[in-house]
Design a protein around this motif. Sequence first.
Motif, PDB file in Angstrom:
ATOM      1  N   ALA A 225      64.940  -6.658  42.111  1.00 49.65           N
ATOM      2  CA  ALA A 225      66.127  -6.333  41.318  1.00 49.65           C
ATOM      3  C   ALA A 225      65.799  -6.301  39.830  1.00 49.65           C
ATOM      4  O   ALA A 225      66.281  -5.426  39.093  1.00 49.65           O
ATOM      5  CB  ALA A 225      67.235  -7.344  41.599  1.00 49.65           C
ATOM      6  N   VAL A 226      64.978  -7.249  39.371  1.00 49.42           N
ATOM      7  CA  VAL A 226      64.585  -7.276  37.964  1.00 49.42           C
ATOM      8  C   VAL A 226      63.755  -6.042  37.623  1.00 49.42           C
ATOM      9  O   VAL A 226      63.953  -5.404  36.576  1.00 49.42           O
ATOM     10  CB  VAL A 226      63.805  -8.569  37.644  1.00 49.42           C
ATOM     11  CG1 VAL A 226      63.214  -8.511  36.238  1.00 49.42           C
ATOM     12  CG2 VAL A 226      64.709  -9.783  37.781  1.00 49.42           C
ATOM     13  N   TRP A 227      62.824  -5.678  38.492  1.00 51.95           N
ATOM     14  CA  TRP A 227      61.991  -4.497  38.257  1.00 51.95           C
ATOM     15  C   TRP A 227      62.843  -3.234  38.183  1.00 51.95           C
ATOM     16  O   TRP A 227      62.678  -2.414  37.257  1.00 51.95           O
ATOM     17  CB  TRP A 227      60.955  -4.370  39.365  1.00 51.95           C
ATOM     18  CG  TRP A 227      60.172  -3.084  39.327  1.00 51.95           C
ATOM     19  CD1 TRP A 227      60.271  -2.039  40.201  1.00 51.95           C
ATOM     20  CD2 TRP A 227      59.171  -2.720  38.382  1.00 51.95           C
ATOM     21  NE1 TRP A 227      59.408  -1.035  39.856  1.00 51.95           N
ATOM     22  CE2 TRP A 227      58.720  -1.430  38.732  1.00 51.95           C
ATOM     23  CE3 TRP A 227      58.631  -3.344  37.262  1.00 51.95           C
ATOM     24  CZ2 TRP A 227      57.754  -0.761  37.997  1.00 51.95           C
ATOM     25  CZ3 TRP A 227      57.660  -2.674  36.531  1.00 51.95           C
ATOM     26  CH2 TRP A 227      57.227  -1.405  36.910  1.00 51.95           C
ATOM     27  N   PHE A 228      63.774  -3.077  39.104  1.00 50.63           N
ATOM     28  CA  PHE A 228      64.636  -1.901  39.083  1.00 50.63           C
ATOM     29  C   PHE A 228      65.483  -1.871  37.808  1.00 50.63           C
ATOM     30  O   PHE A 228      65.638  -0.810  37.172  1.00 50.63           O
ATOM     31  CB  PHE A 228      65.551  -1.892  40.308  1.00 50.63           C
ATOM     32  CG  PHE A 228      66.571  -0.797  40.288  1.00 50.63           C
ATOM     33  CD1 PHE A 228      66.242   0.486  40.699  1.00 50.63           C
ATOM     34  CD2 PHE A 228      67.866  -1.037  39.844  1.00 50.63           C
ATOM     35  CE1 PHE A 228      67.178   1.509  40.664  1.00 50.63           C
ATOM     36  CE2 PHE A 228      68.811  -0.029  39.808  1.00 50.63           C
ATOM     37  CZ  PHE A 228      68.464   1.254  40.221  1.00 50.63           C
ATOM     38  N   THR A 229      66.021  -3.011  37.398  1.00 44.40           N
ATOM     39  CA  THR A 229      66.860  -3.063  36.206  1.00 44.40           C
ATOM     40  C   THR A 229      66.054  -2.734  34.958  1.00 44.40           C
ATOM     41  O   THR A 229      66.525  -1.989  34.081  1.00 44.40           O
ATOM     42  CB  THR A 229      67.499  -4.452  36.066  1.00 44.40           C
ATOM     43  OG1 THR A 229      68.231  -4.761  37.258  1.00 44.40           O
ATOM     44  CG2 THR A 229      68.438  -4.503  34.877  1.00 44.40           C
ATOM     45  N   CYS A 230      64.849  -3.259  34.853  1.00 40.39           N
ATOM     46  CA  CYS A 230      64.012  -2.990  33.684  1.00 40.39           C
ATOM     47  C   CYS A 230      63.644  -1.512  33.578  1.00 40.39           C
ATOM     48  O   CYS A 230      63.741  -0.911  32.500  1.00 40.39           O
ATOM     49  CB  CYS A 230      62.748  -3.852  33.724  1.00 40.39           C
ATOM     50  SG  CYS A 230      63.034  -5.618  33.457  1.00 40.39           S
ATOM     51  N   THR A 231      63.235  -0.919  34.684  1.00 37.21           N
ATOM     52  CA  THR A 231      62.863   0.491  34.640  1.00 37.21           C
ATOM     53  C   THR A 231      64.073   1.386  34.373  1.00 37.21           C
ATOM     54  O   THR A 231      63.956   2.436  33.736  1.00 37.21           O
ATOM     55  CB  THR A 231      62.205   0.914  35.966  1.00 37.21           C
ATOM     56  OG1 THR A 231      63.099   0.638  37.066  1.00 37.21           O
ATOM     57  CG2 THR A 231      60.902   0.172  36.175  1.00 37.21           C
ATOM     58  N   THR A 232      65.247   0.955  34.824  1.00 37.31           N
ATOM     59  CA  THR A 232      66.449   1.751  34.600  1.00 37.31           C
ATOM     60  C   THR A 232      66.936   1.623  33.164  1.00 37.31           C
ATOM     61  O   THR A 232      67.286   2.619  32.523  1.00 37.31           O
ATOM     62  CB  THR A 232      67.566   1.328  35.561  1.00 37.31           C
ATOM     63  OG1 THR A 232      67.083   1.430  36.908  1.00 37.31           O
ATOM     64  CG2 THR A 232      68.781   2.218  35.419  1.00 37.31           C
TER      65      THR A 232
ATOM     66  N   SER B  13      65.193   0.933  30.575  1.00 38.23           N
ATOM     67  CA  SER B  13      64.233   1.580  29.677  1.00 38.23           C
ATOM     68  C   SER B  13      64.194   3.089  29.856  1.00 38.23           C
ATOM     69  O   SER B  13      63.413   3.767  29.192  1.00 38.23           O
ATOM     70  CB  SER B  13      62.836   1.000  29.904  1.00 38.23           C
ATOM     71  OG  SER B  13      62.394   1.253  31.232  1.00 38.23           O
ATOM     72  N   THR B  14      65.025   3.601  30.771  1.00 38.81           N
ATOM     73  CA  THR B  14      65.119   5.051  31.083  1.00 38.81           C
ATOM     74  C   THR B  14      63.821   5.601  31.671  1.00 38.81           C
ATOM     75  O   THR B  14      63.607   6.812  31.657  1.00 38.81           O
ATOM     76  CB  THR B  14      65.512   5.878  29.845  1.00 38.81           C
ATOM     77  OG1 THR B  14      64.449   5.898  28.892  1.00 38.81           O
ATOM     78  CG2 THR B  14      66.782   5.331  29.193  1.00 38.81           C
ATOM     79  N   VAL B  15      62.941   4.727  32.174  1.00 43.04           N
ATOM     80  CA  VAL B  15      61.704   5.203  32.818  1.00 43.04           C
ATOM     81  C   VAL B  15      62.014   5.682  34.233  1.00 43.04           C
ATOM     82  O   VAL B  15      61.712   6.810  34.606  1.00 43.04           O
ATOM     83  CB  VAL B  15      60.641   4.089  32.830  1.00 43.04           C
ATOM     84  CG1 VAL B  15      59.416   4.531  33.617  1.00 43.04           C
ATOM     85  CG2 VAL B  15      60.247   3.713  31.407  1.00 43.04           C
ATOM     86  N   GLY B  16      62.599   4.812  35.037  1.00 45.97           N
ATOM     87  CA  GLY B  16      63.027   5.185  36.373  1.00 45.97           C
ATOM     88  C   GLY B  16      61.905   5.667  37.272  1.00 45.97           C
ATOM     89  O   GLY B  16      61.787   6.852  37.572  1.00 45.97           O
TER      90      GLY B  16
END
Length: 230
Positions: A154-161, A163-166
């Motif tokens: 969940a943390v990884w998904f939130t960070c990538t989202t 930061s707009t990296v996705g």
Amino acid sequence: MTDTPLARWERHNGVVLAVASLVYLAGYAVRVLGEALPGALRDLCLALTLTAWVVFILDYMVRRRLSGQRWPRFVRTHWLDTLVLLLPLLRPVRIVQAYQTVQRRQNEPRLALHARVIAYAGLSVTLLGFAGSLTLYQQEHTASGADIRTYGDAVWFTCTTLSTVGYGDLAPVTPLGRLVAVGVMACGLALLGAVTGSFSSWLLQVFAREGDPERERPPGDSPGASRRTD
């Protein structure tokens, strides 16, 4: 400084709202991550979370009364406060808003405008990312066919989202999880735009000062002041 009853209320209850926000976030985090904790402790966290929510509701109602506005107009002009009551994901924004209110008690802000924008945006993205990861984990980790199984996911998904990296390696499958993901995307775009715009404006001002020697010259100093006169 405005001295209306509403302004005085907002200035003096900033610390209370900040504490209530932290209590809400801490209680929610313990309930989501502490599934193995005793039931009594989890019930206590639930009680603290609901108490903090009641504080927000009372503050909302008092400010509506002090504003003198009718409900439809107050809801429109205080849309962020309305969202805070309805969407737990946005509740950490209250901490930043309360900090801003406390800072306004001083005649002069402690930080420059650009520094305040960057600091508030950084604090907001950290708190929203934490709250978003908690909500995603709560909704996703027990869902059938879910990619997000651990809090780390969940943390990884939130960070990538945010930061707009996705990367696209993880994705929510529940309706509420996807709704939270959309909110995290919107917050990431807005906060990134605010930081980028503020930093760019600051750089332009620095370059403008460096390119204009008149701005760097001490007051009263003229180009010919250092020349000797015969």
